[in-house]
Design a protein around this motif. Sequence first.
Motif, short mmCIF file in Angstrom:
data_model
loop_
_atom_site.label_atom_id
_atom_site.label_comp_id
_atom_site.label_asym_id
_atom_site.label_seq_id
_atom_site.Cartn_x
_atom_site.Cartn_y
_atom_site.Cartn_z
N ALA A 49 0.83 -1.21 0.00
CA ALA A 49 0.00 0.00 0.00
C ALA A 49 0.86 1.26 0.00
CB ALA A 49 -0.92 -0.01 1.22
N PHE A 50 1.97 1.20 0.73
CA PHE A 50 2.88 2.35 0.81
C PHE A 50 3.48 2.67 -0.56
CE2 PHE A 50 7.17 4.11 1.76
CZ PHE A 50 6.77 5.26 2.41
N TYR A 51 3.95 1.64 -1.26
CA TYR A 51 4.55 1.86 -2.57
C TYR A 51 3.52 2.17 -3.64
CZ TYR A 51 9.17 0.40 -0.98
OH TYR A 51 10.39 0.33 -0.33
N SER A 52 2.24 2.03 -3.30
CA SER A 52 1.18 2.41 -4.24
C SER A 52 0.90 3.91 -4.20
CB SER A 52 -0.11 1.64 -3.92
OG SER A 52 0.07 0.26 -4.14
N LEU A 53 1.45 4.59 -3.19
CA LEU A 53 1.33 6.04 -3.14
C LEU A 53 2.09 6.67 -4.31
CD1 LEU A 53 2.09 6.62 0.67
CD2 LEU A 53 -0.15 6.80 -0.43
N PRO A 54 1.76 7.89 -4.67
CA PRO A 54 2.58 8.58 -5.69
C PRO A 54 4.05 8.56 -5.26
CG PRO A 54 0.58 9.83 -5.23
CD PRO A 54 0.62 8.70 -4.22
N GLN A 55 4.94 8.38 -6.22
CA GLN A 55 6.35 8.17 -5.90
C GLN A 55 6.92 9.29 -5.04
OE1 GLN A 55 8.92 7.65 -9.28
NE2 GLN A 55 10.68 7.07 -8.03
N GLU A 56 6.57 10.55 -5.36
CA GLU A 56 7.13 11.65 -4.59
C GLU A 56 6.64 11.62 -3.13
OE1 GLU A 56 3.63 13.41 -7.04
OE2 GLU A 56 5.20 11.86 -7.22
N HIS A 57 5.45 11.02 -2.94
CA HIS A 57 4.91 10.94 -1.58
C HIS A 57 5.62 9.87 -0.76
CE1 HIS A 57 0.81 12.87 -2.88
NE2 HIS A 57 1.86 13.66 -3.06
N TRP A 58 5.76 8.67 -1.36
CA TRP A 58 6.41 7.62 -0.56
C TRP A 58 7.90 7.89 -0.38
CZ3 TRP A 58 10.39 4.81 -2.44
CH2 TRP A 58 10.45 4.44 -3.79
N MET A 59 8.51 8.59 -1.34
CA MET A 59 9.92 8.95 -1.16
C MET A 59 10.08 9.95 -0.01
SD MET A 59 11.47 9.11 -5.03
CE MET A 59 13.11 9.44 -4.40
N LEU A 60 9.14 10.90 0.08
CA LEU A 60 9.17 11.87 1.17
C LEU A 60 9.02 11.15 2.52
CD1 LEU A 60 8.94 14.70 2.49
CD2 LEU A 60 6.47 14.61 1.96
N LEU A 61 8.06 10.24 2.59
CA LEU A 61 7.78 9.55 3.84
C LEU A 61 8.84 8.51 4.20
CD1 LEU A 61 3.93 9.09 3.42
CD2 LEU A 61 5.10 10.65 4.98
N SER A 62 9.72 8.19 3.27
CA SER A 62 10.81 7.25 3.55
C SER A 62 11.96 7.92 4.29
CB SER A 62 11.33 6.64 2.24
OG SER A 62 10.33 5.89 1.60
N LYS A 63 11.97 9.26 4.27
CA LYS A 63 13.08 10.01 4.88
C LYS A 63 12.69 10.47 6.29
CE LYS A 63 14.29 11.77 0.28
NZ LYS A 63 14.36 12.99 -0.58
N PRO A 64 13.70 10.79 7.12
CA PRO A 64 13.40 11.37 8.43
C PRO A 64 12.64 12.68 8.26
CG PRO A 64 15.68 10.62 8.33
CD PRO A 64 15.13 10.55 6.93
N PHE A 66 10.05 10.89 9.17
CA PHE A 66 8.99 9.88 9.05
C PHE A 66 9.57 8.46 9.00
CE2 PHE A 66 8.05 13.78 6.70
CZ PHE A 66 7.06 14.31 7.52
N SER A 67 10.47 8.22 8.06
CA SER A 67 11.19 6.94 7.98
C SER A 67 10.25 5.74 8.05
CB SER A 67 12.24 6.85 9.09
OG SER A 67 13.12 7.95 9.05
N ILE A 68 9.22 5.74 7.21
CA ILE A 68 8.21 4.69 7.27
C ILE A 68 8.79 3.31 6.93
CG2 ILE A 68 6.01 3.89 6.31
CD1 ILE A 68 5.79 6.29 8.16
N LEU A 69 9.75 3.26 6.05
CA LEU A 69 10.36 1.97 5.72
C LEU A 69 11.10 1.39 6.93
CD1 LEU A 69 11.65 2.61 2.07
CD2 LEU A 69 9.60 1.36 2.81
N ASP A 70 11.74 2.27 7.70
CA ASP A 70 12.38 1.80 8.94
C ASP A 70 11.33 1.30 9.93
OD1 ASP A 70 14.85 2.44 7.96
OD2 ASP A 70 14.97 4.39 8.97
N THR A 71 10.18 1.96 9.93
CA THR A 71 9.07 1.51 10.79
C THR A 71 8.66 0.09 10.44
OG1 THR A 71 8.19 3.73 11.20
CG2 THR A 71 6.63 1.90 11.34
#
Length: 433
Positions: A49-64, A66-71
Motif C-alpha cells: 500500500a505504501f509503494y502504491s502512493l505517488p512516488q514523490e509521496h512515498w519517497m518523502l515519507l521514507s526520509k526522516p 517519518f522513515s516509514i520503511l524503517d518503521t
Amino acid sequence: MDETAKEWEGDFDPMADPEEQKHLLSVLDSFRSYRRLAHFNGTHVRRQAFYSLPQEHWMLLSKPPFSILDTFSNLDDLIDSNAELAEAIFIAGFKAFLAPTVDSEWVASIVPEKYTHNEYHIYSTVMDHLKVQTSQTDMEKARSCVNQFYREWSAEGVVERSKCFDPVVAALEDEYRSRTKLAPNLDRSELKVLVPGAGLGRLVYDVCRAGFSVEGNEISYHQLMASALILNHTQNVGQFKIAPFALSCSNHISRSDQFQTFQVPDVHPGSALSSVGKSKIPGHERMSMSTGDFCVLYSQAEYSEVFDAVATVFFVDTAPNIIRYIESVRNCLKPGGIWINLGPLLWHHTSRKESESDDSEEKDLKRAKVADAGIGDPGSVELTNEEVLALVQHFGFTMEEQECKTYETGYISNPRSMLQNTYRPSFWIARKK
C-alpha cells in the motif's frame, strides 16, 4: 502440575472425535502460523500500500523524520519476537495433545535429518503432512492470545490485574478470616476455590499464591495451551519479549508508543509454586486446571458441593444462557459457600439466524459430544446487571455485597493510545443458602 500429561484434568479426550481433532489441529496451526501471517498482514500488505502512493509521496515519507520503511523493518523485528512466544505455545500444545497420538517411526521417516534435534521443525513437519486447515477465527484468537500475556503476565499489566483480580483475592481473604473465627486452626488450603474461564491462568496463580486450593477451568484450547506454557514450562522471569500494540497502527501519538515491548512472565510460577507460602501445603499441590465446558463439567454429581468459593472474572457474559452458569455454580458450591464475581456484561452471543452463525464459533461451543451441550445449547438472552442479580438470588443465593461503577479498568489497553476503552464492571459477592 509437573508432568505434561497431568496438566489438564477430566475425562475429555479431544483426539477421540474427528471434529474435535480437526479443531485442535486448527488451534495448533494458528500459533504455528503466527509469524508468517503477521508478517504478511502486518508489513507485506502495508508495504504494498505504501509503494502504491505517488512516488514523490512515498519517497518523502521514507526520509526522516517519518522513515516509514524503517518503521516496517522495526515492526518485522517485533513480529518475530511475538512469534517466539506463539511458537513456544505451539510446541507445548503439540507435546501435550498430539505427540502421544502419533507414531514415532512415521515421524522419523518424514523429518529431514537436519531437523532431528529441533522440536519446532519436527512438529511443524508433522503438521504439514497432516494437511491442517486453519480457520480465520483461530488465527485471530492466536494473535489475541499473545497480546493477552501483557494483561496477565507482564509487570506493567498489574494496572489492569489489580482492578480485576485483587478484589477477588481480598474477598477470599475476608472469607478465610471469617471462617477462622469458628475454626482457628483452619489452614488456607482447606478453602477450595474454582475459577471458571481461567484464561492464561494468572488469577488461578494469584489465588494459589494466597494459600488457597484452586482449580481453574477453561474451554478454549488457545488459552489452555498458553496457560500451560507459562505455568509449567517457562524457565525464567522475562523469558519472552512481546509487543502487544505493534500490529495495531491506529491512534498512536508516537511510534515508540506503538512499539512498546514487555517481558513476560513477570514472575516464575514454577519457583513460586514450589514453596509452601501461606499454607501448610506447597503451591503445586494446591493448584490444578481442567478442560471442558463449565456447564457440563460442574453440573455433574461428582462436583456437587465441592467448592467453598467460585470466582468469576470477565466470565458471566460469555454465557448464551446465564441460567446454565448459575445452576452450575450452585451445584458445585458447598452450602454457605460464596460466589465472587467481577466483570461487565458484554454479551458474547447475541441472537442470530442459524445461517449467520460462525462455523468456528459453533465448533467451539460444541466441544464434547454429550447429551448435555452446555453453552452449546440453543438460545441466548442478554440481561441487565439488575436482572442478573435478581436471577442469582432467585436460584438460592443471598447477595452480601454489590457495587457498580466503583471499579474502572481497561482490557489489554495501551495507556498511551488516543483511544481508551474503559469498563465499569459489576462486583458482587453472593452466598449460597
